[in-house]
Design a protein around this motif. Structure first.
Motif, mmCIF file in Angstrom:
data_model
loop_
_atom_site.group_PDB
_atom_site.id
_atom_site.type_symbol
_atom_site.label_atom_id
_atom_site.label_comp_id
_atom_site.label_asym_id
_atom_site.label_seq_id
_atom_site.Cartn_x
_atom_site.Cartn_y
_atom_site.Cartn_z
ATOM 1 N N PRO A 55 0.829 -1.214 0.000
ATOM 2 C CA PRO A 55 0.000 0.000 0.000
ATOM 3 C C PRO A 55 0.865 1.267 0.000
ATOM 4 C CG PRO A 55 -0.659 -1.508 1.762
ATOM 5 C CD PRO A 55 0.633 -2.020 1.213
ATOM 6 N N THR A 56 0.448 2.257 -0.793
ATOM 7 C CA THR A 56 1.186 3.535 -0.806
ATOM 8 C C THR A 56 1.061 4.216 0.561
ATOM 9 O OG1 THR A 56 -0.779 4.590 -1.685
ATOM 10 C CG2 THR A 56 0.922 3.966 -3.276
ATOM 11 N N PHE A 57 -0.181 4.248 1.069
ATOM 12 C CA PHE A 57 -0.452 4.754 2.416
ATOM 13 C C PHE A 57 -1.308 3.688 3.110
ATOM 14 C CE2 PHE A 57 0.986 9.164 2.988
ATOM 15 C CZ PHE A 57 1.581 9.333 1.757
ATOM 16 N N PRO A 92 8.449 -1.163 3.457
ATOM 17 C CA PRO A 92 7.521 -0.050 3.267
ATOM 18 C C PRO A 92 7.505 0.406 1.809
ATOM 19 C CG PRO A 92 9.520 0.693 4.402
ATOM 20 C CD PRO A 92 9.635 -0.793 4.227
ATOM 21 N N TRP A 93 6.307 0.660 1.256
ATOM 22 C CA TRP A 93 6.263 1.337 -0.035
ATOM 23 C C TRP A 93 6.804 2.740 0.216
ATOM 24 C CZ3 TRP A 93 4.373 5.923 -1.856
ATOM 25 C CH2 TRP A 93 4.382 6.095 -3.246
ATOM 26 N N THR A 94 7.716 3.180 -0.622
ATOM 27 C CA THR A 94 8.156 4.565 -0.516
ATOM 28 C C THR A 94 7.986 5.201 -1.888
ATOM 29 O OG1 THR A 94 10.452 4.794 -1.240
ATOM 30 C CG2 THR A 94 10.071 3.552 0.803
ATOM 31 N N VAL A 117 13.741 10.479 -1.451
ATOM 32 C CA VAL A 117 13.818 10.656 0.010
ATOM 33 C C VAL A 117 14.794 9.718 0.694
ATOM 34 C CG1 VAL A 117 11.591 11.709 0.412
ATOM 35 C CG2 VAL A 117 11.740 9.234 0.281
ATOM 36 N N GLY A 118 15.238 8.654 0.016
ATOM 37 C CA GLY A 118 16.163 7.728 0.663
ATOM 38 C C GLY A 118 15.454 6.803 1.619
ATOM 39 N N SER A 119 16.214 5.938 2.265
ATOM 40 C CA SER A 119 15.592 4.858 3.029
ATOM 41 C C SER A 119 15.197 5.229 4.459
ATOM 42 C CB SER A 119 16.519 3.647 3.063
ATOM 43 O OG SER A 119 17.736 4.034 3.668
ATOM 44 N N PHE A 121 14.377 8.377 6.031
ATOM 45 C CA PHE A 121 13.217 9.252 6.063
ATOM 46 C C PHE A 121 12.844 9.751 7.453
ATOM 47 C CE2 PHE A 121 8.682 10.395 5.558
ATOM 48 C CZ PHE A 121 8.847 11.284 4.528
ATOM 49 N N LYS A 170 3.131 13.178 -2.481
ATOM 50 C CA LYS A 170 3.948 13.335 -1.259
ATOM 51 C C LYS A 170 5.184 12.447 -1.284
ATOM 52 C CE LYS A 170 0.634 14.037 2.519
ATOM 53 N NZ LYS A 170 -0.113 13.238 3.493
ATOM 54 N N PRO A 171 6.348 12.990 -0.959
ATOM 55 C CA PRO A 171 7.473 12.095 -0.695
ATOM 56 C C PRO A 171 7.200 11.348 0.609
ATOM 57 C CG PRO A 171 8.078 14.375 -0.198
ATOM 58 C CD PRO A 171 6.689 14.408 -0.792
ATOM 59 N N VAL A 172 7.367 10.053 0.597
ATOM 60 C CA VAL A 172 7.136 9.286 1.835
ATOM 61 C C VAL A 172 8.020 8.044 1.856
ATOM 62 C CG1 VAL A 172 5.233 7.838 0.997
ATOM 63 C CG2 VAL A 172 5.339 8.435 3.400
ATOM 64 N N ASP B 52 -5.481 9.066 8.110
ATOM 65 C CA ASP B 52 -4.275 8.264 8.365
ATOM 66 C C ASP B 52 -4.450 7.415 9.626
ATOM 67 O OD1 ASP B 52 -2.424 8.861 6.333
ATOM 68 O OD2 ASP B 52 -1.615 10.613 7.388
ATOM 69 N N GLY B 128 7.122 -4.515 10.235
ATOM 70 C CA GLY B 128 6.896 -3.980 8.895
ATOM 71 C C GLY B 128 5.858 -2.870 8.895
ATOM 72 N N ALA B 131 7.299 0.297 10.518
ATOM 73 C CA ALA B 131 8.218 1.009 9.618
ATOM 74 C C ALA B 131 7.429 1.858 8.631
ATOM 75 C CB ALA B 131 9.100 0.014 8.870
ATOM 76 N N LYS B 132 6.335 1.302 8.138
ATOM 77 C CA LYS B 132 5.505 2.027 7.176
ATOM 78 C C LYS B 132 4.786 3.197 7.851
ATOM 79 C CE LYS B 132 3.309 2.892 3.378
ATOM 80 N NZ LYS B 132 4.021 3.925 2.587
ATOM 81 N N ARG B 135 6.833 6.488 8.517
ATOM 82 C CA ARG B 135 7.041 7.427 7.408
ATOM 83 C C ARG B 135 5.851 8.376 7.282
ATOM 84 N NH1 ARG B 135 11.425 4.856 4.429
ATOM 85 N NH2 ARG B 135 11.249 6.312 2.708
ATOM 86 N N GLU B 136 4.656 7.855 7.514
ATOM 87 C CA GLU B 136 3.467 8.709 7.420
ATOM 88 C C GLU B 136 3.362 9.643 8.624
ATOM 89 O OE1 GLU B 136 0.108 6.119 6.711
ATOM 90 O OE2 GLU B 136 1.149 5.134 5.067
ATOM 91 N N THR B 138 5.677 10.987 10.232
ATOM 92 C CA THR B 138 6.634 12.092 10.157
ATOM 93 C C THR B 138 5.924 13.402 9.789
ATOM 94 O OG1 THR B 138 8.340 10.540 9.492
ATOM 95 C CG2 THR B 138 8.796 12.856 9.067
ATOM 96 N N TYR B 139 4.942 13.287 8.889
ATOM 97 C CA TYR B 139 4.169 14.472 8.498
ATOM 98 C C TYR B 139 3.372 15.025 9.678
ATOM 99 C CZ TYR B 139 5.029 13.942 3.492
ATOM 100 O OH TYR B 139 5.622 13.895 2.256
#
Lengths: 172, 259
Positions: A55-57, A92-94, A117-119, A121, A170-172, B52, B128, B131-132, B135-136, B138-139
């Protein structure tokens, strides 16, 4: 046998590449980088094809639509007797997973593609978020209006040169 | 997935339920700002942040459901109010904007500390997902830090309301790190790599200097020394009972309906 397996894999990738993202239909699921991989195995129902979807998000409401479309498309091609789509957080999808072709497709439809963004983040976000390149005129003279946007994966910017608002992935 | 013994599985279920309920209940409270936030851009932002959180709750309830064989929707919407296990921080109504920002600042930092640790969990499905989620989140961290500063520097009204909310919420915010019955199990299995008291200390090291920098109230040394009681995740309030009635209304009106 290797050739048969390789051509079957290529057929799966080709079928997946025809499926558009439900929210931004100019980009395919393959170019979006949400397909981590797939595997064939023998099951009671015959040959089972399991696709791993990142999933993207986490809360993206389009996930279920993607899932259905993958099942339908691969099922219709007769590539397996059974198609299973597994949601995966194995990695994670980034936004770095979006392919160069995917980035161009985003830009062409008015979305600024995300910067790398690199790993890790964490601190990087503050460095990359404030400025985006306007997808309409290519200007960097832009301002971040809102890091959040109409969907979980988009931010809102304004271009001072066009001058008009635009959205960025969004960069994520 | 590696086989877990019954006690470890129960301990993991307890952790997942606590985290999922934190995200779920806060997501519902702040979704109330949709349409009435102070500015239009904040309507968009708070709605997105809340979406989110509900999404994170969904993924956590699904992990939990795999473990227990229950239905994730049933866990989310089918429990009585007193069966929810969110931290006492989420017991309060949305109140005013300063109150919501104070709560988000305290919670986002607590959640960040928790997710950073779980990123290294021995339980791969949780590692997992953490970790995902990081990233979210952070916003969220950046966004609410910005609002904290904006209100702190905005004048006596916004500053006063923010300070009052921080003082009021402090004890309940610590409840994010309230002890879990199965914590020793989780630590032994390295499902939870750091103890909740270690995480609470890390959280204090982040939020206290930031609040001091902005001249906002910070907890006294006595308050900081006191570990939160375990009942800080079971105590429920009339505010939450009202919200529970709201968010279960559709599920209750037609049990088992699909759409």
């Amino acid at each position: 046998m290797v050739t048969v397996a390789a051509s079957r894999d290529a057929a799966v990738w080709a079928a997946l590449a025809e499926i558009p993202d439900p929210e931004i239909p100019t980009i395919s699921l393959v170019d979006l980088g949400v397909i981590r991989g797939f595997a064939f195995e023998h099951s009671a129902a015959g040959e089972r094809l399991t696709v791993e979807l990142l999933p993207t998000f986490v809360g993206c409401p389009a996930i279920e639509v993607m899932r259905e479309q993958i099942g339908e498309r691969l099922g219709a091609r007769g590539l397996a007797d059974e198609v299973v789509v597994d949601l995966s957080f194995a990695e994670p999808w980034t936004s770095d997973r979006i392919t160069p072709a995917g980035r161009e497709a985003l830009r062409a439809s008015g979305f600024a593609p995300p910067p790398a963004v690199g790993s890790s983040f964490s601190g990087e976000l503050l460095a990359v978020l404030p400025i985006a390149t306007c997808p309409y005129c290519g200007s960097r003279n832009t301002t971040l209006e809102n890091p959040f946007g109409p969907t979980l994966c988009r931010s809102i910017y304004h271009c001072a040169d066009c001058p008009q608002p635009f959205e960025a992935f969004k960069p994520v | 997935m590696s086989e877990l013994d019954r006690e470890t599985r129960d301990a993991l279920a307890e952790l997942l339920l606590a985290m999922a309920d934190d995200e779920f209940v806060l997501g519902f409270w702040d979704s109330e700002w949709t349409g009435i936030a102070p500015i239009l851009e904040e309507d968009v932002a708070m709605s997105s942040v809340s979406q989110d959180e509900i999404g994170h709750a969904k993924a956590l309830y699904e992990l939990l459901a795999e473990l227990t064989g229950e239905d994730p929707d049933q866990i989310a919407f089918g429990r009585p109010a007193d069966a929810y296990r969110h931290a006492a921080l989420m017991n309060h109504a949305r109140t005013d904007w300063a109150f919501s920002i104070a709560r988000r600042f305290l919670y986002e930092n607590a959640d960040a500390v928790r997710l950073e640790s779980l990123d290294g969990s021995s339980h791969q499905p949780l590692a997992g997902l953490a970790a995902k989620m990081r990233r979210e989140e952070t916003y969220h961290l950046l966004h609410f830090d910005l609002w904290l500063r904006r209100l702190a520097e905005g004048g006596s009204d916004s500053r006063g309301r923010l300070a009052e909310a921080l003082e009021m919420l402090w004890p309940d915010a610590q409840a994010v790190f309230a002890p879990l019955a199965g914590e020793a199990r989780l630590l032994a299995a390295r499902i939870l790599p750091d103890s909740l008291e270690t995480l609470r200390a890390r959280w204090l090291d982040r939020v206290v200097p930031r609040l001091e920098q902005l001249g906002l109230p910070v907890p006294s040394p006595t308050q900081r020394a006191a570990a939160p009681p375990s009942e800080a995740r079971t105590r429920r309030t009339p505010d939450f009972e009202w919200l529970h009635g709201e968010f279960t209304m559709v599920a209750r009106s037609d049990a088992g309906a699909t759409w």
